[in-house]
Motif scaffolding. Structure first.
Motif, PDB file in Angstrom:
ATOM      1  N   MET A 396      -4.111  -6.053  10.017  1.00  0.00           N
ATOM      2  CA  MET A 396      -4.926  -5.372   8.811  1.00  0.00           C
ATOM      3  C   MET A 396      -5.023  -3.705   9.151  1.00  0.00           C
ATOM      4  SD  MET A 396      -8.253  -6.866   7.148  1.00  0.00           S
ATOM      5  CE  MET A 396      -9.204  -5.812   5.755  1.00  0.00           C
ATOM      6  N   MET A 397      -5.619  -3.459  10.238  1.00  0.00           N
ATOM      7  CA  MET A 397      -5.928  -2.175  10.512  1.00  0.00           C
ATOM      8  C   MET A 397      -4.807  -1.450  10.610  1.00  0.00           C
ATOM      9  SD  MET A 397      -7.470  -0.695  14.397  1.00  0.00           S
ATOM     10  CE  MET A 397      -5.567  -0.882  14.732  1.00  0.00           C
ATOM     11  N   LEU A 398      -3.679  -1.685  11.188  1.00  0.00           N
ATOM     12  CA  LEU A 398      -2.460  -0.925  10.996  1.00  0.00           C
ATOM     13  C   LEU A 398      -1.768  -0.535   9.784  1.00  0.00           C
ATOM     14  CD1 LEU A 398      -0.709  -2.321  14.370  1.00  0.00           C
ATOM     15  CD2 LEU A 398      -1.937  -0.195  14.160  1.00  0.00           C
ATOM     16  N   VAL A 399      -1.728  -1.577   9.047  1.00  0.00           N
ATOM     17  CA  VAL A 399      -1.156  -1.592   7.689  1.00  0.00           C
ATOM     18  C   VAL A 399      -2.119  -0.281   6.968  1.00  0.00           C
ATOM     19  CG1 VAL A 399      -0.651  -2.712   5.611  1.00  0.00           C
ATOM     20  CG2 VAL A 399      -0.162  -3.786   7.795  1.00  0.00           C
ATOM     21  N   ILE A 400      -3.297  -0.647   6.946  1.00  0.00           N
ATOM     22  CA  ILE A 400      -4.180   0.153   6.068  1.00  0.00           C
ATOM     23  C   ILE A 400      -3.987   1.691   6.793  1.00  0.00           C
ATOM     24  CG2 ILE A 400      -6.569   0.743   5.349  1.00  0.00           C
ATOM     25  CD1 ILE A 400      -7.148  -2.294   5.225  1.00  0.00           C
ATOM     26  N   ALA A 401      -4.164   1.610   7.914  1.00  0.00           N
ATOM     27  CA  ALA A 401      -4.092   3.029   8.607  1.00  0.00           C
ATOM     28  C   ALA A 401      -3.038   3.766   8.386  1.00  0.00           C
ATOM     29  CB  ALA A 401      -4.371   2.956  10.080  1.00  0.00           C
ATOM     30  N   VAL A 402      -1.588   3.044   8.107  1.00  0.00           N
ATOM     31  CA  VAL A 402      -0.460   3.694   7.854  1.00  0.00           C
ATOM     32  C   VAL A 402      -0.409   4.015   6.377  1.00  0.00           C
ATOM     33  CG1 VAL A 402       2.058   3.275   7.603  1.00  0.00           C
ATOM     34  CG2 VAL A 402       1.039   2.644   9.621  1.00  0.00           C
ATOM     35  N   LEU A 403      -1.006   3.572   5.550  1.00  0.00           N
ATOM     36  CA  LEU A 403      -1.121   3.760   3.991  1.00  0.00           C
ATOM     37  C   LEU A 403      -2.034   4.843   3.891  1.00  0.00           C
ATOM     38  CD1 LEU A 403      -1.127   0.182   2.484  1.00  0.00           C
ATOM     39  CD2 LEU A 403       0.477   1.645   2.443  1.00  0.00           C
ATOM     40  N   LEU A 404      -3.057   4.942   4.593  1.00  0.00           N
ATOM     41  CA  LEU A 404      -4.144   6.112   4.712  1.00  0.00           C
ATOM     42  C   LEU A 404      -3.415   7.211   5.152  1.00  0.00           C
ATOM     43  CD1 LEU A 404      -6.956   7.489   4.424  1.00  0.00           C
ATOM     44  CD2 LEU A 404      -7.346   6.678   6.773  1.00  0.00           C
ATOM     45  N   PHE A 405      -2.482   7.287   5.910  1.00  0.00           N
ATOM     46  CA  PHE A 405      -1.582   8.371   6.636  1.00  0.00           C
ATOM     47  C   PHE A 405      -0.794   8.698   5.402  1.00  0.00           C
ATOM     48  CE2 PHE A 405       2.544  10.040   8.159  1.00  0.00           C
ATOM     49  CZ  PHE A 405       1.886  10.931   8.865  1.00  0.00           C
ATOM     50  N   PHE A 406      -0.083   8.012   4.576  1.00  0.00           N
ATOM     51  CA  PHE A 406       0.769   8.284   3.652  1.00  0.00           C
ATOM     52  C   PHE A 406      -0.139   8.842   2.479  1.00  0.00           C
ATOM     53  CE2 PHE A 406       4.074   5.394   5.696  1.00  0.00           C
ATOM     54  CZ  PHE A 406       4.859   6.438   6.074  1.00  0.00           C
ATOM     55  N   PHE A 407      -1.164   8.292   2.263  1.00  0.00           N
ATOM     56  CA  PHE A 407      -2.002   8.563   1.161  1.00  0.00           C
ATOM     57  C   PHE A 407      -2.352  10.179   1.174  1.00  0.00           C
ATOM     58  CE2 PHE A 407      -6.212   9.445  -0.713  1.00  0.00           C
ATOM     59  CZ  PHE A 407      -6.130   8.693  -1.997  1.00  0.00           C
ATOM     60  N   ILE A 408      -2.678  10.532   2.382  1.00  0.00           N
ATOM     61  CA  ILE A 408      -3.218  11.979   2.675  1.00  0.00           C
ATOM     62  C   ILE A 408      -1.651  12.974   2.610  1.00  0.00           C
ATOM     63  CG2 ILE A 408      -3.803  13.531   4.280  1.00  0.00           C
ATOM     64  CD1 ILE A 408      -5.628  11.129   5.624  1.00  0.00           C
ATOM     65  N   LYS A 409      -0.749  12.292   2.957  1.00  0.00           N
ATOM     66  CA  LYS A 409       0.548  13.134   3.229  1.00  0.00           C
ATOM     67  C   LYS A 409       1.147  13.250   1.930  1.00  0.00           C
ATOM     68  CE  LYS A 409       0.387  14.717   7.365  1.00  0.00           C
ATOM     69  NZ  LYS A 409       0.193  16.171   7.733  1.00  0.00           N
ATOM     70  N   ILE A 410       1.352  12.192   0.939  1.00  0.00           N
ATOM     71  CA  ILE A 410       2.162  12.179  -0.284  1.00  0.00           C
ATOM     72  C   ILE A 410       1.133  12.123  -1.392  1.00  0.00           C
ATOM     73  CG2 ILE A 410       4.041  10.777  -1.386  1.00  0.00           C
ATOM     74  CD1 ILE A 410       4.675   9.576   1.341  1.00  0.00           C
ATOM     75  N   LYS A 411       0.811  13.552  -1.912  1.00  0.00           N
ATOM     76  CA  LYS A 411      -0.227  13.530  -2.962  1.00  0.00           C
ATOM     77  C   LYS A 411       0.157  12.659  -4.098  1.00  0.00           C
ATOM     78  CE  LYS A 411      -2.311  17.514  -0.873  1.00  0.00           C
ATOM     79  NZ  LYS A 411      -2.637  19.057  -1.284  1.00  0.00           N
ATOM     80  N   GLU A 412       1.493  12.799  -4.286  1.00  0.00           N
ATOM     81  CA  GLU A 412       2.004  12.080  -5.826  1.00  0.00           C
ATOM     82  C   GLU A 412       1.956  10.836  -6.002  1.00  0.00           C
ATOM     83  OE1 GLU A 412       3.754  14.224  -3.668  1.00  0.00           O
ATOM     84  OE2 GLU A 412       4.157  16.127  -4.397  1.00  0.00           O
ATOM     85  N   GLN A 413       2.075  10.143  -4.713  1.00  0.00           N
ATOM     86  CA  GLN A 413       1.886   8.693  -4.918  1.00  0.00           C
ATOM     87  C   GLN A 413       0.770   8.088  -4.550  1.00  0.00           C
ATOM     88  OE1 GLN A 413       4.211   7.214  -6.491  1.00  0.00           O
ATOM     89  NE2 GLN A 413       5.539   9.369  -6.582  1.00  0.00           N
ATOM     90  N   ARG A 414      -0.591   8.798  -4.417  1.00  0.00           N
ATOM     91  CA  ARG A 414      -1.929   8.427  -3.786  1.00  0.00           C
ATOM     92  C   ARG A 414      -2.384   7.198  -4.516  1.00  0.00           C
ATOM     93  NH1 ARG A 414      -5.106  13.937  -2.299  1.00  0.00           N
ATOM     94  NH2 ARG A 414      -4.344  14.195  -0.389  1.00  0.00           N
ATOM     95  N   LEU A 415      -2.253   7.067  -5.699  1.00  0.00           N
ATOM     96  CA  LEU A 415      -2.949   5.735  -6.426  1.00  0.00           C
ATOM     97  C   LEU A 415      -2.213   4.693  -5.982  1.00  0.00           C
ATOM     98  CD1 LEU A 415      -4.148   7.352  -9.647  1.00  0.00           C
ATOM     99  CD2 LEU A 415      -5.379   7.201  -7.649  1.00  0.00           C
ATOM    100  N   ILE A 416      -1.001   4.699  -5.892  1.00  0.00           N
ATOM    101  CA  ILE A 416      -0.149   3.310  -5.847  1.00  0.00           C
ATOM    102  C   ILE A 416       0.064   3.130  -4.541  1.00  0.00           C
ATOM    103  CG2 ILE A 416       2.158   4.377  -5.337  1.00  0.00           C
ATOM    104  CD1 ILE A 416       1.198   1.675  -7.796  1.00  0.00           C
ATOM    105  N   ILE A 417      -0.473   3.951  -3.459  1.00  0.00           N
ATOM    106  CA  ILE A 417      -0.578   3.837  -2.103  1.00  0.00           C
ATOM    107  C   ILE A 417      -1.855   3.117  -1.846  1.00  0.00           C
ATOM    108  CG2 ILE A 417      -0.852   4.727   0.050  1.00  0.00           C
ATOM    109  CD1 ILE A 417       1.112   7.004  -0.688  1.00  0.00           C
ATOM    110  N   PHE A 418      -2.949   3.487  -2.770  1.00  0.00           N
ATOM    111  CA  PHE A 418      -4.321   2.898  -2.445  1.00  0.00           C
ATOM    112  C   PHE A 418      -3.977   1.592  -2.866  1.00  0.00           C
ATOM    113  CE2 PHE A 418      -8.438   1.722  -3.655  1.00  0.00           C
ATOM    114  CZ  PHE A 418      -8.969   2.327  -2.720  1.00  0.00           C
ATOM    115  N   ALA A 419      -3.394   1.265  -4.150  1.00  0.00           N
ATOM    116  CA  ALA A 419      -3.336  -0.060  -4.786  1.00  0.00           C
ATOM    117  C   ALA A 419      -2.782  -1.139  -3.607  1.00  0.00           C
ATOM    118  CB  ALA A 419      -2.679  -0.051  -6.029  1.00  0.00           C
TER     119      ALA A 419
END
Length: 534
Positions: A396-419
């Motif tokens: 759980m920690m690794l999946v959320i951490a990876v998604l947080l990384f992409f959330f920061i880096k890929i601004k265009e897809q932030r909301l779907i990454i957060f979902a």
């Protein structure tokens, strides 16, 4: 890593696919794990459906053999269909219609919003609704009416807008009143309220009020009356209609100022927005877009946004002014408001506004809290004992951490990454939060099933007004496949009785089995009478 980030930026479908895949474990894992429990209406839906199957009477709902008037039976018919389709009466089967309805609700949101605002916003609005806190961590794993009811009401909203846009007025009225009839047969009067407010609001602001006086509108009303008339005609063949409509009206009236008075009314007026903000976290942070000078201008610039906003604001008034309102009563109003707020979010971000940055930073905080929670789960006494706790916590920690990384880096897809991250949190919820609840609920299920078992094929009755609960009645009825009815006279010493020991002295009976109700652990006995009480 730069290559991966660039690839994901240009192929956002990967995050869309991830969300769709994550829906399966998030919504179905542990769906049937917990026994039916008292604090919700879920046991009511279960016992009504089961008694219909046993009695063979599908028109007059009963509980413990007594007529049940609070809700019409259509959703119970849906549950019965799933029971028969799957060939069992399990908790999973009971709750499956709610999950199927949620997925259909999400697809409906996507389908209609996409038509006006494009694929990205359609998908995101759908995912926002599904991953709202109240939906994801409560109602999506309970066998309740509200998601299915709200889905059909929302579908009716959209039919009003899109059929009007095509000038298909007859279809508009026939389809929406057909949906109103279906939802009335689920939940009663609220469906008429939603239909009335929406049509009156829409045709008034469109300056087409006379359409409501046209033969097409009356044709829709006629279809509603025909469907409901056919149902209540069949109902009247089995039971008097005297109490039916009185109860339906009282069910709605009891939630209003008439029943609660001015003090509770005023308190509710002020607390309601904060309660809704809490229940629909984290996405309710989008509400900051209501407080912008551009709000009215942007709403007026797009007819679809204006329609969604008006649907939300005019329909929510009745619940904002009703002291006894639960979030599940207004699920159908949040896709319209999310539609507006997501549009505002992307408009603000395109203009490098402050509010979209506030939303993004808030979501980063939520993801960070999710990572901390994942680390804590295997350590805490309450959750650390679950099977493979450390493996689950680290995953759980690794999946959320990876998604947080992409959330920061890929601004265009932030909301779907957060979902996607929210769905991972729901999986973590299934892993760590649901199992500790198992024993508490299971104890009462086992007790009720044992109560049915010890009586064998003999008859079992509820002794007079002995206190019972719908969950207990469901499991006893399931164990015996005999409706557990009240008995007030003509007692004998051969039948078994479900007895609240507070209402009969001990010398009158011998105890065969005793167990506790879920509520307050009230002791209940299965007895045989030694002598007949007066």
């Amino acid at each position: 890593m730069t290559y991966i980030i660039n690839y994901l930026k240009h192929n956002p479908i990967i995050f869309y696919a991830l969300c769709l895949i994550m829906l399966i474990p998030a919504l179905f894992w542990h769906l049937g794990f917990l026994a039916i429990n008292f604090p919700t209406d879920e046991p009511t839906r279960a016992i009504v459906a089961l008694e219909m199957i046993i009695s063979g009477n599908y028109f007059t709902p009963t509980i413990n053999g007594d007529f049940y008037y609070n809700k019409p039976p259509l959703y119970n018919w849906v549950i019965i269909g799933f029971f028969k389709l799957f060939g069992n009466y399990s908790e999973f089967t009971l709750r499956l219609p709610a999950v199927v309805s949620l997925l259909l609700f999400g697809f409906t949101i996507f389908y209609f919003v996409k038509k006006e605002l494009g694929t990205r916003q359609g998908f995101i609005v759908a995912m926002l609704f599904i991953t709202s806190g109240r939906i994801l961590f409560w109602d999506s794993f309970l066998g309740l009416i509200d998601i299915a009811f709200s889905w059909l009401v929302y579908l009716s909203f959209m039919c009003v807008y899109f059929l009007h846009k095509r000038k298909q007025y007859l279809a508009l009225f026939l389809i929406t009143y057909f949906l109103t009839a279906i939802t009335f047969l689920m939940k009663g009067l609220p469906s008429l309220v939603f239909q009335s407010i929406t049509l009156l609001m829409f045709f008034t602001y469109k300056r087409e009020f006379m359409k409501l006086l046209s033969w097409r509108h009356f044709a829709g009303i006629g279809l509603l009356v025909l469907i409901l008339g056919l149902y209540y005609y069949n109902y009247a063949l089995h039971n008097s209609l005297d109490k039916v409509f009185v109860t339906l009206f009282s069910e709605s009236e009891k939630r209003t100022i008439i029943n609660y008075g001015w003090k509770r009314f005023i308190t509710h007026i002020f607390t309601f927005p904060f309660e809704m903000f809490y229940h629909f976290l984290p996405w309710s942070i989008m509400g900051i877009f209501f407080f912008t000078r551009k709000f009215n201008t942007l709403i007026k610039s797009h007819p679809f946004l204006q329609f969604n906003f008006f649907v939300f604001i005019f329909n929510i008034i009745i619940y904002w002014t009703s002291p006894e309102t639960y979030p599940r009563y207004i699920f159908m109003l949040f896709p319209p408001v999310f539609t507006v707020l997501i549009y505002m979010y992307y408009n603000d971000r395109a203009n490098k506004g402050l509010r979209s940055r506030i939303v993004d930073n808030f979501l980063i905080v939520v993801l960070s809290v999710g990572i901390i929670a994942a680390i804590a789960m295997p350590i805490l006494k309450q959750t650390g004992w679950v099977d493979q706790a450390w493996l689950k916590g680290i995953t759980m920690m690794l999946v959320i951490a990876v998604l947080l990384f992409f959330f920061i880096k890929i601004k265009e897809q932030r909301l779907i990454i957060f979902a996607a991250a929210m769905l991972m949190m729901r999986v973590g919820f299934d892993w760590f939060i649901i199992p500790p609840r198992y024993n508490d609920f299971q104890e009462h299920k086992v007790g009720a099933l044992k109560a049915a078992e010890v009586t064998g094929n003999a008859k079992l009755y509820i002794f007079r007004h002995s206190e019972t609960e719908h969950a207990t009645s469901f499991y006893i009825t399931l164990g015996k496949m005999q409706i557990l009815k009240h008995k007030f006279s003509d007692f004998n010493t051969t039948d078994y009785y479900y007895l609240d020991p507070r209402i009969l002295p001990e010398e009158y009976y011998e105890t065969v089995f005793d167990f506790n109700l879920y509520r307050h652990d009230q002791p209940i006995k299965i007895v045989r009478l030694l002598k007949i009480p007066e």
